[in-house]
Enzyme design. Structure first.
Site, short mmCIF file in Angstrom:
data_model
loop_
_atom_site.label_atom_id
_atom_site.label_comp_id
_atom_site.label_asym_id
_atom_site.label_seq_id
_atom_site.Cartn_x
_atom_site.Cartn_y
_atom_site.Cartn_z
N GLU A 191 19.41 13.26 6.86
CA GLU A 191 18.47 14.23 6.27
C GLU A 191 17.67 13.57 5.15
O GLU A 191 17.53 14.11 4.06
CB GLU A 191 19.22 15.46 5.77
CG GLU A 191 19.90 16.23 6.88
CD GLU A 191 20.38 17.61 6.47
OE1 GLU A 191 20.81 17.79 5.32
OE2 GLU A 191 20.33 18.53 7.32
N GLU B 266 22.44 19.17 13.98
CA GLU B 266 23.33 20.05 13.23
C GLU B 266 22.93 21.48 13.50
O GLU B 266 21.88 21.95 13.06
CB GLU B 266 23.26 19.78 11.72
CG GLU B 266 23.83 18.43 11.34
CD GLU B 266 23.96 18.23 9.83
OE1 GLU B 266 23.77 19.21 9.08
OE2 GLU B 266 24.24 17.10 9.42
#
Ligand SMILES: *[C@@H]1O[C@H](CO)[C@@H](O)[C@H](O)[C@H]1NC(C)=O
Ligand SMILES: *[C@@H]1O[C@H](CO)[C@@H](O)[C@H](O)[C@H]1NC(C)=O
Ligand SMILES: *[C@@H]1O[C@H](CO)[C@@H](O)[C@H](O)[C@H]1NC(C)=O
Ligand SMILES: *[C@@H]1O[C@H](CO)[C@@H](O)[C@H](O)[C@H]1NC(C)=O
Ligand SMILES: *[C@@H]1O[C@H](CO)[C@@H](O)[C@H](O)[C@H]1NC(C)=O
Length: 660
Positions: free
Chosen positions: A200, A277
């Site tokens: 991320e 995710e």
């Protein structure tokens, strides 16, 4: 017999024909004709070795599950029909001291959670592919997002950038780690089909440094990583966290698949879609209400992805436990005023519970994957659950008062300035990573009504003692978090005494409650940091005797001078010992939970290993104790209680939640 079998399959919700033993295993299906290529994204769908594949993955972090249970958990994962397990890899555990490594045999306290080579071998044995996410930053609600705290000793370091100081350490670590991953790659007949670069990165609150991502890619290639390299980010961040054309982009979300996937299709046209995710549950911070995601919203959102159709990793499939001191925290703006430490349990309201139980979501996954996966392969039956037991309540037998603990402190450091735990000259100059640290001003006079002030926000809690007697307040309710002793107040103070005290010692016991893993997490010093000045009235205290309390196994197991426990609860920090005797030998002892509802705040140590933190404020009230951590004969349970002891140690069959 046939009818009985039929009934059996019906009970499992399976058609007897679909589970025929004639079906190939996953590996047979994808590798019967030899292996010539790995995961490909050269078309709008994934292929593996030339055959179509949809990745149905579930996350399970080996370092959050006892290694003795890895095989059981992996088999439970495979039994749903999932074909891939995803795991992060924690740098802070694998290089627990500067240039000292542990991949299962390095002698750290967490050694038995770290045999990555074994985990990857077991994953393949259990007929699963693997997505590996080695970071080096992993977020993961994990201590400092997986970065080792000794990096903070480099004054000018810029983590998560191409800063040569940082990259020198990343290279040294990756050169040790990546050969392990490389030999387990799919095209080398192993399980690893994809490797993620950073984590991320788009949402890191720093200027994006794409040279950094490229250097990570180069390190991976130099170390023989040939499988697909990917990144994952929220779709709203665009391509900030990736290198278009070099790294394959995936997205993270918990609902509204269409919104995220249509953005991804724009950014990366004519490529397969994957949610790296997708959140079937959520984690808890101490002081919050326990988080759950309902079966119905999980079904709706999960099925939306499968029907899209797209590949998906359930984060988490099995959350496990933040053993020891390894929980992370959120931090908000970075000054610690909005610090939110994550609980010890990382149950995550996931399809497989912290203790490995099947939940409603588990069954949903089995049903949906059967419905959507066009590739039929053999899956095992869901294994039987490990049993849990409520062991008999134990009386506290021995106690160590605060002064007796400090007298046995593993080391003593003298300092004439405020020095954070990371900068202590201990642990082969790697400093102190975890636990508590005591700053003592000795031989001082404290006039009546003296005020002690600590500037900035405490990192993260502080207890004040005079001559070993606790002066500050326990953590009994949420409101206490807004008082002296905790992180929320800026420039907090406490009135020390109503009478004149001469020649006393003043101790500050400061706790690292878990370094932030997300957001503005860059300056994660703990103890007295450069923001914290300590004043006794107008006079700054700077001359300290420092005692690091790391609760390392080697120290925990050789403490002496235990005193018999009295009838009254003790006030102030102390250690309290009970013994669980298991008199019959077994291959595996039953799991249990330790019920901490009668205690206030601290840590529990079992046979020398720090199991984790507890806190009266909740929501978590019990600590998962895997039977794998118990032994035949005596099992020593030590509670380090910060404020007020209880008389016994109780067990529970299940986790207990109490919302604050
Ligand atoms: C692979 O999937 C694509 C896209 O769904 C489909 O067009 C193609 O026919 C599939 N190939 C095989 C061999 O099933
Ligand atoms: C969960 O949702 C699915 C799909 O709606 C349903 O079939 C199942 O019965 C639900 N499970 C529970 C325990 O509510
Ligand atoms: C102590 O803190 C309180 C509340 O934050 C403040 O009102 C008071 O002035 C402080 N006392 C001293 C001596 O700094
Ligand atoms: C102060 O206390 C210490 C320890 O109790 C003692 O050794 C020392 O003699 C005392 N000093 C004075 C000036 O009383
Ligand atoms: C585990 O618990 C079960 C039921 O509670 C009990 O029957 C069994 O004997 C226990 N196993 C061991 C090894 O103690």
């Amino acid at each position: 017999m046939l009818q009985i079998m039929h009934l059996f399959f019906l009970l499992l919700g399976l058609s007897p024909f679909a589970t025929s033993d004639d079906l190939p295993t996953l590996y047979e299906y994808y590798t019967t004709d030899g292996v010539s290529s790995g995961l490909s994204v050269d078309q709008p769908y994934f292929t593996l070795n030339g055959k179509n594949i949809t990745i149905y993955s579930g996350a399970m972090h080996y370092f959050r599950v006892p290694s003795q249970y890895w095989q059981d958990r992996l088999r439970k994962l495979r039994a749903t029909g999932l074909n891939t397990v995803e795991t992060y890899i924690p740098w802070n555990l694998h290089e627990f001291k500067n240039n000292v490594f542990d991949f299962g045999d390095g002698g750290s306290d967490y050694q038995r959670l770290l045999d990555l080579d074994l985990f990857l071998t077991l994953a393949k044995q259990e007929d699963l592919f693997v997505i590996a996410r080695p970071g080096p930053y992993i977020c993961a609600e994990w201590e400092w997002g997986g970065l080792p705290s000794w990096l903070l000793r480099e004054e000018a370091i810029s983590v998560r950038t191409s800063d040569p100081v940082y990259m020198k350490y990343v290279k040294r670590y990756f050169d040790k780690l990546l050969p392990i991953l490389a030999k387990h790659q799919f095209t080398k007949r192993g399980a690893v089909i994809a490797v993620q670069v950073e984590n991320e990165y788009a949402s890191a609150p720093i200027e994006k440094d794409h040279a950094y991502l490229q250097q990570l890619v180069d390190l991976m290639k130099d170390n023989g990583i040939v499988e697909l390299l990917v990144t994952s980010d929220g779709a709203g961040y665009g391509t900030d966290g990736t290198l278009p054309g070099v790294l394959f982009q995936t997205v993270n979300f918990g609902s509204d698949a269409k919104a995220s996937f249509s953005k991804l299709e724009e950014m990366q046209p004519n490529k397969p879609l994957m949610a790296m995710e997708f959140y079937p549950g959520w984690f808890d911070h101490w002081s919050e209400t326990h988080h759950t995601v309902s079966n119905s919203s999980f079904v709706k959102n999960y099925e939306e992805v499968l029907a899209y159709p797209a590949s998906i990793n359930l984060y988490m499939f099995h959350g496990g436990t933040n053993f020891g001191f390894l929980n992370g925290a959120n931090i908000g703006s970075g000054d610690n005023s909005n610090f939110q430490p994550t609980t010890t349990s990382y149950d995550y309201d996931a399809p497989l519970s912290e203790a490995g139980d099947y939940t409603d979501k588990y069954e949903v996954i089995r049903t949906l994957i059967k419905k959507y996966n066009p590739v039929q392969t053999k899956t095992p039956d869901p294994p039987e659950l490990y049993e849990r037991q409520v062991y008999p309540t134990l009386a506290i037998e021995g106690q160590l008062g605060y002064n007796d603990i400090i007298r046995q402190a593993p080391s003593t450091v003298l300092s004439t300035s405020d020095i954070p735990m990371e900068n202590l000259p201990i642990n082969d100059n790697s400093g102190q990573s975890y636990g508590y640290i005591v700053y003592r001003a000795s031989g001082i006079d404290i006039p009546a009504n003296s005020v002690l002030t600590i500037t900035g926000h405490v990192r993260d809690t502080v207890m004040v003692l005079i001559d070993g007697v606790l002066i500050s307040k326990p953590l009994s309710s949420l409101d206490d978090l807004n008082t002296f002793g905790f992180w929320k107040l800026d420039n907090s103070n406490i009135t020390l005494t109503t009478s004149d005290l001469v020649n006393v010692s003043l101790d500050l016991v400061i706790e690292n409650y878990g370094r932030a893993n997300y957001g503005n997490f860059f300056h994660q010093f703990k103890g007295l940091t450069p923001d914290n000045r300590v004043y006794l009235n107008d006079k700054e205290l700077q001359s300290w005797v420092i005692f690091p309390l790391e609760f390392q196994k080697s120290w925990n197991t050789k403490l002496t001078d235990w005193q018999p426990a009295g009838d009254e609860p003790t006030k102030g920090p102390g250690m309290h010992k009970a013994v669980l005797n298991i008199d019959t030998y077994a291959e595996r002892y039953n799991d249990t939970y330790i019920d901490m509802q009668e205690w206030n705040k601290g840590i529990v140590i079992v046979n020398g290993f720090v199991l984790g933190r507890y806190a009266f404020i909740g929501p978590q009230q019990a600590l998962y104790l895997p039977g794998a951590y118990l032994q035949h004969g005596d099992n020593e349970i030590i509670i380090f209680e910060q404020f007020e002891s209880a008389a016994q140690v109780k067990f529970s069959k299940d986790q207990i939640y109490k919302n604050p």
